[in-house]
Design an enzyme around this catalytic site. Structure first.
Site: not given
Length: 192
Positions: A12-14, A18, A86
């Site tokens: 997922g995005l920054s 996560k 990723s």
């Protein structure tokens, strides 16, 4: 009961959540006595992939390196939790093809919310021009096509997201359910 190794791949995005989910998930697995390792994208980039740029090729190399380590650990009975942006579908698919028990989890959060959180101050640097090639703004993020799990971190608590993953692991047979674990623990206590 023997626990099979597996890899939970959080993408997922920054700022999507996560790392936070990975940390809480690892704690939950440890409470169940499941051997667990977390592979954080930032930590891996600093220690295993130092010197790589943020070009597409180098990002893919980083993802493949993380995947290699995850495959080694998971095939030896470890529950591996990867938290890495990723961004490219092709690299994630290559990793999936090399890891037997691969579970892709899309940590989905609107970029506006990620930017509002800006945990690392990266979005601010992007907006000021100090940082370029940033995933989701000036570089693409390719959403997973068929993840096993989607966590909506703008509307779900961390606990709900972690419970989604734990439930999936139970339903897929990677983890015994808590009631079964309690029974096994009671049996081992009584046999001692």
């Amino acid at each position: 009961m023997k626990i099979n190794g597996f890899t939970i791949w959080l993408t997922g995005l920054s700022g999507a959540g996560k790392t936070t989910i990975a940390e809480k998930l690892c704690l939950a697995l440890n409470k169940r006595q499941v051997p667990c390792e977390t592979l954080d994208g930032d930590v891996i980039r600093e220690n295993l992939s130092k010197g790589l740029t943020f070009s597409r090729e180098d990002r893919d190399i980083n993802v493949l390196r993380i995947g290699f380590v995850a495959a080694l650990l998971s095939r030896n009975g470890v529950g591996v939790i990867v938290s890495a942006i990723s961004p490219y579908q092709e690299a994630r698919q290559q990793v999936r093809a090399k890891i037997k028990n691969f579970i892709e989890v899309y940590i989905k959060c609107p970029i506006e919310e990620c930017e509002r959180r800006d945990v690392k101050g990266l979005y601010k640097k992007v907006r000021s021009g100090a940082l370029t090639g940033f995933t989701g703004i000036s570089d693409p993020y390719e959403e997973p096509r068929h993840p096993e799990i989607i966590c909506f971190t703008d509307t779900e608590t961390v606990e709900i997201s972690v419970n989604k993953i734990i439930s999936y692991l139970e339903e897929a047979g990677y983890l015994p359910t808590l009631s079964l674990m309690d029974t096994l623990q009671d049996k081992s206590i009584n046999e001692a």
